[in-house]
Design an enzyme around this catalytic site. Structure first.
Site, PDB file in Angstrom:
ATOM      1  N   HIS A   1       0.838  -1.203   0.000  1.00 18.81           N
ATOM      2  CA  HIS A   1       0.000   0.000   0.000  1.00 18.81           C
ATOM      3  C   HIS A   1       0.872   1.251   0.000  1.00 18.81           C
ATOM      4  O   HIS A   1       0.646   2.180  -0.779  1.00 18.81           O
ATOM      5  CB  HIS A   1      -0.906   0.004   1.240  1.00 18.81           C
ATOM      6  CG  HIS A   1      -2.168  -0.763   1.067  1.00 18.81           C
ATOM      7  ND1 HIS A   1      -2.203  -2.134   1.057  1.00 18.81           N
ATOM      8  CD2 HIS A   1      -3.457  -0.343   0.877  1.00 18.81           C
ATOM      9  CE1 HIS A   1      -3.452  -2.540   0.896  1.00 18.81           C
ATOM     10  NE2 HIS A   1      -4.241  -1.473   0.768  1.00 18.81           N
TER      11      HIS A   1
ATOM     12  N   HIS B   1       1.081  -3.651   9.240  1.00 18.59           N
ATOM     13  CA  HIS B   1       2.471  -3.428   8.845  1.00 18.59           C
ATOM     14  C   HIS B   1       3.250  -2.754   9.970  1.00 18.59           C
ATOM     15  O   HIS B   1       2.709  -1.950  10.730  1.00 18.59           O
ATOM     16  CB  HIS B   1       2.552  -2.536   7.591  1.00 18.59           C
ATOM     17  CG  HIS B   1       2.349  -3.291   6.310  1.00 18.59           C
ATOM     18  ND1 HIS B   1       3.259  -4.188   5.821  1.00 18.59           N
ATOM     19  CD2 HIS B   1       1.318  -3.288   5.426  1.00 18.59           C
ATOM     20  CE1 HIS B   1       2.812  -4.717   4.680  1.00 18.59           C
ATOM     21  NE2 HIS B   1       1.626  -4.192   4.415  1.00 18.59           N
TER      22      HIS B   1
END
Length: 692
Positions: free
Chosen positions: A105, A160
């Protein structure tokens, strides 16, 4: 430290509003860039700068493709576990099994933002567009802020680590900048040519690594050859085995290792096609021909699938180029030509047509007033041309020696493939089938236009020597297989070398704007065919109408066979065999630890397996070695659903039990198989193959 930062975002500042806010940015944040994208297009459209509109779209497509793919590869390499698999994770969204570093992302967001940022700066620097510079700054800040919010959302949601996001942002900025500079730097044909080659090569590598196609049976079979290097093989010369042996030695026994030379051969083929065309015409036409070559389905297919045709077409094209250099009275090129023709012969025996094409040109071409770059010397009296032929035969010697040792089986096989023993027959069906297949592999318009321009090159005001050169290296091959198709079946790829001059003459017609709309249409259609070629495997069509179905389901079959093998290996040694080389080769490649696999010679023509150790060698091996497990069980795999194996197989084992397996790809049925579990191997009475 990193854990504390993660917990700060994931827990300390967490609340229901931020949960909703961050989920939106993770899933839909990219939508907020759309107005910026449309606004930039609108501004360039107002000054009719359509080139930069194309640049923008191309940059974003290429940027996201590279960003997403490379990040995926880095993840597989580093294999960092996501924080959402740790005990202190606060779950808001799900947690995938993929690895953590870098964040895709963040990388994709930074790539997109960098590209938009740079195009906004380009608008500001473009004197033709009147835009308030403060507005540009605001839009640039907005673009970057969106990327940061998308990136932070990944840490907030706990999927993440902060360094995953930081690494992703840095990579994204690099990708975005490099892509922007590469795309906006397309200001010459030379740059467009190399850019196209590099992008197509990257896409092919991606397709090899992540596409839905397993190795084709022929690729798996050639890989089997590469495990047993020899002077030659039953049906082909050794070049394909040597190349696969080199690439798998470097990259391992995987699809990439087997196929990477397909990408290399395609890339180099385009380079040499452009060099040949440049010698005839000019640099611009040369680059055009190199690009058109990439679009033709028959050539683009072999840029991914690595069979003998990939290196064969490369050696053919290089030979043409060296032949042109030799015509300029440089004697060393004659010697090199012999070596390259020899390599071509080691790859595919139809390289012998090069001699025919060469002499057709030399005999007929001497009548014409040749351009200064091609000598007016009568090359038929040039001894170096005969040295060249001699060298090619010397390079080809390993195949001759091997055949002397093996009862000339290659000659018998080739004669069988060419239907020599069928006698004189006339078949309209094979003829029409050949013509129809050429429409598909070359595309209809290129086939018709190419043929027209080759036969009637005078329409293009092409020099007589060039005209005859193109005819000489096209028509002998094409006419041979056209006539041959009246007598027997001709495979669609057999006449492929005839179409290299088609590419050259089409590029010249395009450059000269001769029948511009038709020529341009033919290239666009070829491009669509190329795209369809890659898209077809993803459509998951029913197997009956899907030409790529035979490339699917092999991994699934191997997984099932592996399970059965694991069960049988508890109490015995296990041999795996089939009566089809396709099944044997695919299982040899896809089974864990790449075992030796056999192909028994019942009800089929000869193949390479018949020249290697027979299945009975397992008994000898068992008798001469000190093995704890003397019992040998077998796994016999055949196409379709069968209740019992062939009688010879039944007689070779105490008993065989069928187990049925159907290979599916995304819920689409590919093929049925029967996997026989056979117990207590006692030796098999083998017969000779029925034909060559």
């Amino acid at each position: 430290m990193e854990k504390e930062i993660l917990l700060f975002f994931n827990k300390t500042i967490a609340n229901s509003f931020l949960d909703t806010f961050m989920v939106f940015f993770t899933k839909e944040g990219w939508i907020l860039w759309v107005p910026i994208f449309l606004w930039i297009i609108f501004k360039y459209q107002t000054i009719k700068n359509y080139k930069f509109i194309v640049y923008l779209i191309l940059s974003l497509i290429l940027g996201f493709f590279i960003s997403d793919w490379i990040s995926l590869e880095i993840k597989s390499l580093i294999q960092r576990v996501r924080p959402c698999w740790t005990e202190y994770f606060r779950g808001v969204v799900g947690c995938t099994r993929s690895y953590s570093f870098p964040s895709n992302h963040a990388t994709n967001a930074a790539t997109g933002a960098t590209i938009l940022f740079l195009f906004l700066r380009g608008l500001k620097e473009n004197g033709s567009v009147k835009i308030n510079s403060n507005l540009i700054k605001i839009l640039q800040i907005y673009t970057i802020s969106l990327a940061l919010l998308i990136s932070i959302s990944r840490v907030y949601l706990g999927v993440h680590w902060p360094t995953d996001v930081l690494g992703g942002i840095i990579l994204g900025i690099i990708y975005g900048y490099v892509v922007f500079k590469a795309v906006t730097g397309l200001i010459s044909f030379k740059r467009v040519f190399y850019f196209t080659l590099i992008v197509l090569s990257l896409f092919r590598i991606y397709f090899i690594l992540h596409g839905p196609l397993d190795l084709t049976p022929d690729e798996a079979h050639y890989w089997e050859w590469s495990r047993r290097l020899d002077l030659s093989y039953y049906s082909k010369g050794p070049m394909i085995a040597y190349l696969i042996a080199i690439s798998t030695w470097i990259f391992g026994d995987n699809s990439f290792g087997v196929r990477i030379f397909a990408v290399v051969c395609s890339f180099l083929s385009s380079i040499f096609v452009s060099k040949i065309t440049k010698k005839f015409f000019d640099e611009k036409t040369g680059f055009l021909s190199g690009i058109i070559f990439q679009f033709m389905p028959i050539f683009t297919t072999f840029g991914v699938i690595f069979t003998i045709d990939s290196p064969f077409i490369l050696f053919w094209i290089i030979s043409i180029y060296i032949f042109l250099l030799a015509l300029e009275n440089q004697k060393k090129w004659w010697l090199l030509l012999g070596i390259v023709i020899g390599f071509g012969l080691l790859t595919k025996y139809t390289m012998a047509f090069f001699y025919l094409c060469m002499f057709v040109y030399l005999i007929k071409g001497k009548k014409f007033l040749l351009p200064t770059q091609f000598s007016t010397e009568n090359h038929l009296k040039n001894p170096y041309i005969y040295f060249s032929i001699l060298i090619s035969i010397i390079v080809f010697l390993p195949v001759i020696i091997w055949n002397i040792q093996h009862d000339f089986v290659t000659l018998k096989h080739t004669a069988g493939q060419a239907h020599v023993f069928d006698g004189l027959k006339i078949s309209l069906n094979y003829f029409l089938e050949f013509i129809g297949s050429q429409f598909v592999v070359v595309t209809p318009l290129i086939f018709i236009l190419g043929l027209y321009f080759i036969i009637k090159p005078g329409r293009l005001n092409i020099n007589l020597a060039v005209k005859w050169f193109l005819i000489s290296f096209s028509m002998p091959v094409f006419l041979f297989f056209l006539v041959k198709s009246i007598q027997g079946k001709v495979q669609p790829n057999w006449a492929m070398t005839a179409y290299v001059p088609f590419v050259i003459v089409l590029s010249y017609a395009l450059k000269e704007k001769f029948h511009k709309k038709l020529v341009l249409s033919s290239i666009i259609i070829a491009f669509i065919f190329m795209v369809a070629n890659f898209a077809l495997p993803y459509l998951n069509l029913p197997a009956k109408i899907d030409p790529t179905a035979r490339f699917k389901g092999w991994k699934e079959l191997a997984e099932t066979v592996s399970e059965i093998r694991k069960e049988l290996e508890k109490n015995s040694r296990v041999i795996i065999f089939s009566d089809k080389y396709q099944i044997s080769s695919e299982l040899a490649f896809y089974l864990k630890d790449k075992p030796k696999v056999y192909c028994i010679p019942f009800g089929r023509r000869m193949n390479q397996y018949d020249l290697w150790e027979s299945i009975n060698s397992e008994l000898e091996y068992s008798a001469t070695t000190n093995l704890n497990r003397k019992t040998i069980n077998g796994i016999y795999i055949v196409y379709g659903e069968k209740n019992s194996p062939k009688p010879q197989v039944s007689a070779a084992f105490e008993k065989c039990e069928p187990e049925y397996f159907t290979a599916y790809k995304k819920n689409v049925k590919i093929k049925d198989y029967t996997i026989f579990k056979c117990y207590n191997f006692r030796g098999m009475i083998l017969s000779k193959p029925e034909s060559y």
